[in-house]
Design a protein around this motif. Structure first.
Motif, mmCIF file in Angstrom:
data_model
loop_
_atom_site.group_PDB
_atom_site.id
_atom_site.type_symbol
_atom_site.label_atom_id
_atom_site.label_comp_id
_atom_site.label_asym_id
_atom_site.label_seq_id
_atom_site.Cartn_x
_atom_site.Cartn_y
_atom_site.Cartn_z
ATOM 1 N N LEU A 165 -8.585 -19.704 20.045
ATOM 2 C CA LEU A 165 -9.769 -19.850 20.885
ATOM 3 C C LEU A 165 -11.040 -19.555 20.115
ATOM 4 O O LEU A 165 -12.020 -20.321 20.177
ATOM 5 C CB LEU A 165 -9.656 -18.910 22.090
ATOM 6 N N ASN A 166 -11.047 -18.466 19.374
ATOM 7 C CA ASN A 166 -12.261 -18.081 18.658
ATOM 8 C C ASN A 166 -12.556 -19.006 17.486
ATOM 9 O O ASN A 166 -13.721 -19.172 17.113
ATOM 10 C CB ASN A 166 -12.160 -16.627 18.193
ATOM 11 N N SER A 167 -11.537 -19.601 16.916
ATOM 12 C CA SER A 167 -11.768 -20.584 15.853
ATOM 13 C C SER A 167 -12.460 -21.821 16.411
ATOM 14 O O SER A 167 -13.383 -22.368 15.787
ATOM 15 C CB SER A 167 -10.438 -20.966 15.188
ATOM 16 N N ILE A 168 -12.010 -22.262 17.594
ATOM 17 C CA ILE A 168 -12.660 -23.416 18.232
ATOM 18 C C ILE A 168 -14.117 -23.099 18.559
ATOM 19 O O ILE A 168 -15.027 -23.887 18.276
ATOM 20 C CB ILE A 168 -11.897 -23.812 19.506
ATOM 21 N N LEU A 169 -14.344 -21.930 19.140
ATOM 22 C CA LEU A 169 -15.711 -21.542 19.489
ATOM 23 C C LEU A 169 -16.583 -21.358 18.251
ATOM 24 O O LEU A 169 -17.782 -21.655 18.275
ATOM 25 C CB LEU A 169 -15.696 -20.253 20.316
ATOM 26 N N ALA A 170 -15.993 -20.884 17.157
ATOM 27 C CA ALA A 170 -16.750 -20.714 15.919
ATOM 28 C C ALA A 170 -17.201 -22.060 15.366
ATOM 29 O O ALA A 170 -18.337 -22.192 14.870
ATOM 30 C CB ALA A 170 -15.904 -19.976 14.882
ATOM 31 N N VAL A 171 -16.340 -23.064 15.456
ATOM 32 C CA VAL A 171 -16.719 -24.404 15.001
ATOM 33 C C VAL A 171 -17.859 -24.951 15.861
ATOM 34 O O VAL A 171 -18.824 -25.519 15.343
ATOM 35 C CB VAL A 171 -15.503 -25.353 15.051
ATOM 36 N N VAL A 172 -17.756 -24.765 17.167
ATOM 37 C CA VAL A 172 -18.824 -25.222 18.068
ATOM 38 C C VAL A 172 -20.131 -24.514 17.742
ATOM 39 O O VAL A 172 -21.199 -25.142 17.651
ATOM 40 C CB VAL A 172 -18.429 -24.977 19.538
ATOM 41 N N ALA A 173 -20.064 -23.195 17.566
ATOM 42 C CA ALA A 173 -21.269 -22.421 17.258
ATOM 43 C C ALA A 173 -21.874 -22.828 15.916
ATOM 44 O O ALA A 173 -23.094 -22.770 15.734
ATOM 45 C CB ALA A 173 -20.934 -20.925 17.244
ATOM 46 N N TRP A 174 -21.021 -23.275 14.993
ATOM 47 C CA TRP A 174 -21.495 -23.676 13.667
ATOM 48 C C TRP A 174 -22.282 -24.980 13.723
ATOM 49 O O TRP A 174 -23.265 -25.146 12.989
ATOM 50 C CB TRP A 174 -20.320 -23.802 12.718
ATOM 51 N N ILE A 175 -21.865 -25.897 14.595
ATOM 52 C CA ILE A 175 -22.477 -27.231 14.588
ATOM 53 C C ILE A 175 -23.636 -27.378 15.568
ATOM 54 O O ILE A 175 -24.431 -28.304 15.432
ATOM 55 C CB ILE A 175 -21.426 -28.323 14.862
ATOM 56 N N VAL A 176 -23.758 -26.474 16.549
ATOM 57 C CA VAL A 176 -24.873 -26.608 17.488
ATOM 58 C C VAL A 176 -26.176 -26.293 16.760
ATOM 59 O O VAL A 176 -26.212 -25.444 15.854
ATOM 60 C CB VAL A 176 -24.709 -25.677 18.710
ATOM 61 N N PRO A 177 -27.271 -26.958 17.152
ATOM 62 C CA PRO A 177 -28.530 -26.762 16.424
ATOM 63 C C PRO A 177 -29.135 -25.374 16.615
ATOM 64 O O PRO A 177 -29.718 -24.820 15.691
ATOM 65 C CB PRO A 177 -29.443 -27.852 16.993
ATOM 66 N N LYS A 178 -29.016 -24.797 17.813
ATOM 67 C CA LYS A 178 -29.572 -23.472 18.070
ATOM 68 C C LYS A 178 -28.557 -22.415 17.660
ATOM 69 O O LYS A 178 -27.522 -22.253 18.291
ATOM 70 C CB LYS A 178 -29.921 -23.314 19.555
ATOM 71 N N LYS A 179 -28.845 -21.693 16.593
ATOM 72 C CA LYS A 179 -27.898 -20.723 16.057
ATOM 73 C C LYS A 179 -28.068 -19.370 16.749
ATOM 74 O O LYS A 179 -29.152 -18.775 16.717
ATOM 75 C CB LYS A 179 -28.090 -20.548 14.556
ATOM 76 N N LEU A 180 -26.990 -18.893 17.383
ATOM 77 C CA LEU A 180 -27.005 -17.572 17.993
ATOM 78 C C LEU A 180 -26.510 -16.504 17.028
ATOM 79 O O LEU A 180 -26.714 -15.315 17.252
ATOM 80 C CB LEU A 180 -26.129 -17.564 19.252
ATOM 81 N N LEU A 181 -25.827 -16.958 15.948
ATOM 82 C CA LEU A 181 -25.296 -16.049 14.944
ATOM 83 C C LEU A 181 -25.579 -16.592 13.551
ATOM 84 O O LEU A 181 -25.604 -17.809 13.355
ATOM 85 C CB LEU A 181 -23.784 -15.886 15.110
ATOM 86 N N THR A 182 -25.800 -15.706 12.592
ATOM 87 C CA THR A 182 -25.891 -16.120 11.203
ATOM 88 C C THR A 182 -24.474 -16.475 10.734
ATOM 89 O O THR A 182 -23.491 -16.155 11.406
ATOM 90 C CB THR A 182 -26.436 -14.983 10.330
ATOM 91 N N PRO A 183 -24.324 -17.145 9.574
ATOM 92 C CA PRO A 183 -22.966 -17.437 9.084
ATOM 93 C C PRO A 183 -22.080 -16.198 8.977
ATOM 94 O O PRO A 183 -20.925 -16.212 9.404
ATOM 95 C CB PRO A 183 -23.230 -18.072 7.717
ATOM 96 N N ALA A 184 -22.627 -15.117 8.424
ATOM 97 C CA ALA A 184 -21.843 -13.875 8.332
ATOM 98 C C ALA A 184 -21.607 -13.295 9.725
ATOM 99 O O ALA A 184 -20.524 -12.769 10.016
ATOM 100 C CB ALA A 184 -22.561 -12.861 7.454
ATOM 101 N N GLY A 185 -22.618 -13.381 10.572
ATOM 102 C CA GLY A 185 -22.462 -12.901 11.932
ATOM 103 C C GLY A 185 -21.405 -13.683 12.694
ATOM 104 O O GLY A 185 -20.668 -13.120 13.519
ATOM 105 N N LEU A 186 -21.305 -14.974 12.404
ATOM 106 C CA LEU A 186 -20.292 -15.819 13.041
ATOM 107 C C LEU A 186 -18.883 -15.346 12.677
ATOM 108 O O LEU A 186 -17.998 -15.272 13.540
ATOM 109 C CB LEU A 186 -20.500 -17.269 12.622
#
Length: 264
Positions: A17-38
């Protein structure tokens, strides 16, 4: 649906689940987390699903999404005044663990007890298991209260006062409080506590303990900000957040124990 998910290995479900959400968070334009934060958010998400299942996961996701949204309220104005969160509110590893370390420790404690790693006496009331669940919810209730109080106060606070002297100060000053921010924090802590009750992590008394503990901890954090934070370079906002959530969780646990063993 949740019962069928719970029949699977929770750690594998958490990873997927978290891997799927991480991919979504990575590709969306508005970043809620930095790469390390992700990456660190992924670790936290796996840990919470693995230890507390979907109930604990809903609570942490509610905190993260609402907290991120509130941080962006009035962002242009706060950036112009130099009081906005860095990186336009995108969370890094320090933010992830500053906000969630206490909750993660509570979750690991619940998991250890459920596995019998730390056997506890069943004669204790409330049980350590229920107290740690309360601490988990209270820590996020406290942190969301703090986030909303701070961000709403910086954006909409008409009058802000230093908590130690009640003298007027500029918005964004460490240790400053406002009526608008205080009310927003109280509503936020209640909303998260009710969610914790709704998913079965705490009872209705627990909702009360979370709200009271969040109010106490948030104001104590303001006192720390007004008196100590400028004196010690190691006392960063993230370290203060750890103290904030630890105070909130500990206070809620103490209130529940006192009510059950002294008052009730």
């Amino acid at each position: 649906m949740f019962s069928s998910i719970n029949s699977l290995n929770p750690w594998l479900v958490g990873v997927g689940l978290n891997s799927i959400l991480a991919v979504v968070a990575w590709i969306v334009p508005k970043k809620l987390l930095t790469p390390a934060g992700l990456f660190h958010g992924w670790l936290l998400g796996v840990l919470i699903w693995g230890t507390l299942g979907w109930q604990g996961y809903i609570v942490v996701m509610f905190y993260f999404l609402v907290g991120s949204l509130i941080t962006r309220v009035g962002m242009a104005q706060k950036e112009a005044e130099g009081i906005a969160e860095k990186r336009s509110g995108a969370r890094g590893p320090e933010n992830v663990w500053g906000s969630a370390l206490t909750a993660a420790l509570c979750a690991l404690g619940v998991w250890a007890i459920s596995l019998g790693i730390f056997p506890t006496s069943q004669t204790l009331h409330p049980t350590p298991y229920t107290l740690l669940l309360l601490g988990y919810v209270a820590s996020f209730s406290t942190k969301l209260s703090d986030t909303c109080a701070s961000e709403v106060g910086k954006a909409y606070g008409k009058s802000t006062f230093l908590i130690t002297t009640l003298q007027p100060v500029a918005r964004g000053t460490e240790g400053a409080i406002s009526l608008e921010g205080t009310l927003a924090g109280a509503v936020a802590s209640l909303a998260l506590a009710l969610l914790g009750w709704g998913v079965g992590l705490i009872d209705l008394y627990g909702v009360l303990w979370c709200v009271v503990a969040a109010f106490i901890a948030t104001n104590l954090e303001s006192v720390i900000g007004a008196t100590l934070q400028s004196r010690f370079h190691w006392l960063t906002n993230e370290v203060v957040n750890i103290f904030n959530t630890l105070i909130g969780a500990s206070t809620a646990i103490l209130l529940a124990w006192i009510w059950a063993n002294v008052i009730a």
